[in-house]
Design an enzyme around this catalytic site. Structure first.
Site, PDB file in Angstrom:
ATOM      1  N   ALA A 155       3.930  -4.081 -10.159  1.00  0.00           N
ATOM      2  CA  ALA A 155       4.224  -5.300  -9.384  1.00  0.00           C
ATOM      3  C   ALA A 155       5.650  -5.382  -8.865  1.00  0.00           C
ATOM      4  O   ALA A 155       6.049  -6.414  -8.326  1.00  0.00           O
ATOM      5  CB  ALA A 155       3.876  -6.574 -10.170  1.00  0.00           C
ATOM      6  N   ALA A 156       6.425  -4.297  -9.000  1.00  0.00           N
ATOM      7  CA  ALA A 156       7.794  -4.323  -8.446  1.00  0.00           C
ATOM      8  C   ALA A 156       7.737  -4.537  -6.934  1.00  0.00           C
ATOM      9  O   ALA A 156       8.500  -5.334  -6.371  1.00  0.00           O
ATOM     10  CB  ALA A 156       8.522  -3.026  -8.776  1.00  0.00           C
ATOM     11  N   GLY A 157       6.820  -3.824  -6.265  1.00  0.00           N
ATOM     12  CA  GLY A 157       6.686  -3.971  -4.811  1.00  0.00           C
ATOM     13  C   GLY A 157       6.220  -5.368  -4.432  1.00  0.00           C
ATOM     14  O   GLY A 157       6.690  -5.946  -3.436  1.00  0.00           O
ATOM     15  N   ASP A 158       5.311  -5.927  -5.219  1.00  0.00           N
ATOM     16  CA  ASP A 158       4.806  -7.284  -4.934  1.00  0.00           C
ATOM     17  C   ASP A 158       5.918  -8.313  -5.117  1.00  0.00           C
ATOM     18  O   ASP A 158       6.035  -9.272  -4.344  1.00  0.00           O
ATOM     19  CB  ASP A 158       3.645  -7.624  -5.874  1.00  0.00           C
ATOM     20  CG  ASP A 158       2.494  -6.632  -5.750  1.00  0.00           C
ATOM     21  OD1 ASP A 158       2.292  -6.092  -4.644  1.00  0.00           O
ATOM     22  OD2 ASP A 158       1.806  -6.390  -6.757  1.00  0.00           O
TER      23      ASP A 158
HETATM   24  O1  RIB Z   1       0.740  -3.936  -7.254  1.00  0.00           O
HETATM   25  C1  RIB Z   1       0.369  -4.005  -8.605  1.00  0.00           C
HETATM   26  C2  RIB Z   1      -1.066  -4.397  -8.725  1.00  0.00           C
HETATM   27  O2  RIB Z   1      -1.870  -3.366  -8.209  1.00  0.00           O
HETATM   28  C3  RIB Z   1      -1.555  -4.576 -10.139  1.00  0.00           C
HETATM   29  O3  RIB Z   1      -1.343  -5.887 -10.636  1.00  0.00           O
HETATM   30  C4  RIB Z   1      -3.011  -4.174 -10.068  1.00  0.00           C
HETATM   31  O4  RIB Z   1      -3.880  -5.240 -10.202  1.00  0.00           O
HETATM   32  C5  RIB Z   1      -3.166  -3.491  -8.715  1.00  0.00           C
HETATM   33  O5  RIB Z   1      -3.837  -4.275  -7.860  1.00  0.00           O
END
Ligand code: RIB
Length: 321
Positions: free
Chosen positions: A268-271
């Site tokens: 989730a670093a990118g998110d």
């Molecule tokens: O970007 C990270 C996410 O990628 C995770 O939370 C996982 O669910 C996948 O969708």
């Protein structure tokens, strides 16, 4: 009123006005902490197993909300315990989930994530209810019309992503696309994208050229701009990030250093980067001002385990300034 107070109330007004729509995936992440990932045919013992909220759509919605945006999420879960738990977490973060549909008898999306001691991960996703996402245009359009940005990724059906882009364009809402995981993008989609956010692997795939540092990212970003995108951000992990936007007729580049931190889990670093950056854009920052926020937020994210549990708030990011 003193200048400082005026600045503060302008910033508060911008913070309140930042509205972001996310159309995307919701997954329950099944996280395995491993000494090392198994080879083919091998069995290894995991050190721990955790069920943590994730999914690129959910993560990006949470990152925006924790940075102060008013977020409306369009997504899809099953009528199981995982779906209810994901929705409950999103509500706690203040994300509007009234447009998340719940499908009877369908499992909620699941991601199996293997994390190694250095924080690198490997992810396998089972789409589940994400594959059934549909968009009700009568619900979507009014929400887009009062929002600055629509955020999209590629963990939902491809035609839904396109429908959302067209709806945003019709009402003047800017599209931020994080094309992850990589899929083919038809040529006529690129001009619908305002801001493209890609890591080095995605940049290389879409620009069809190698990307491994800021110089090669620059060349790839130019190739992507030429497709009709207005702004491109390439994230390069420990090498920082490159941003480019078109000013007049010429591209304006900015390069941003990474923060050195101990890596626990990069999930989730990118998110997190995207959510923090988009919220700052919606609050009135320029791209060159917003990208460092994304970098700082992502640097906090990778210091903790899990996707949504590791996404920092705006206050936590301000504390490391
Ligand atoms: O970007 C990270 C996410 O990628 C995770 O939370 C996982 O669910 C996948 O969708």
């Amino acid at each position: 009123m003193q200048k400082q107070e005026q600045n503060k109330s302008a910033a508060d007004a911008a913070t309140q006005a930042a509205r972001v729509v996310v159309v995307g995936s919701l997954n329950m992440d099944v996280v395995l902490s491993l000494g090392r990932v198994p080879e083919a045919g091998e069995t290894v013992a995991a050190q721990s197993l955790s069920y943590l909220p994730g999914g690129k759509g959910g993560n990006q919605a949470v990152a925006c909300a924790r940075h102060g945006a008013q977020v409306t999420l369009f997504g899809s879960v099953g009528d199981d315990h995982h779906g209810e738990s994901l929705l409950q977490g999103l509500r706690v973060d203040g994300v509007d989930v009234q447009h998340v549909s719940v499908h009877d008898g369908v499992p909620t999306g699941t991601a199996v994530i293997m994390v190694e001691p250095q924080g690198q991960n490997r992810i396998c996703v089972v789409a589940g209810a994400n594959a059934l996402l549909t968009l009700n245009q009568d619900s979507l359009r009014p929400v887009l019309a009062k929002s600055e940005y629509l955020v999209l990724q590629f963990e939902t059906p491809h035609d839904i992503v396109h429908q959302a882009m067209l709806a945003a364009q019709a009402v003047g809402c800017k599209v931020v696309l994080n094309p992850s995981p990589v899929r083919d993008v038809p040529d006529d989609w690129w001009p619908l994208v305002h801001t493209l956010v890609v890591n080095e692997h995605e940049a290389a795939a879409f620009a069809a050229q190698p990307v491994h540092n800021l110089a090669t990212a620059r060349a790839a970003a130019l190739a992507l701009l030429a497709r009709g995108v207005k702004q491109v951000v390439v994230t390069l992990g420990s090498q920082g990030a490159l941003a480019v936007e078109v000013q007049g007729d010429s591209p304006e580049f900015s390069e941003h250093a990474a923060r050195r931190v101990e890596v626990v889990d990069t999930t989730a670093a990118g998110d997190t980067f995207l959510g923090a950056m988009v919220t700052r854009l919606a609050q009135g920052s320029t791209l060159a001002q917003a990208v460092p926020w994304g970098i700082r937020a992502a640097s906090l994210c990778i210091g903790k385990a899990g996707a949504q549990p590791s996404i920092p708030t705006r206050l936590q990011v301000e504390e490391i300034l």
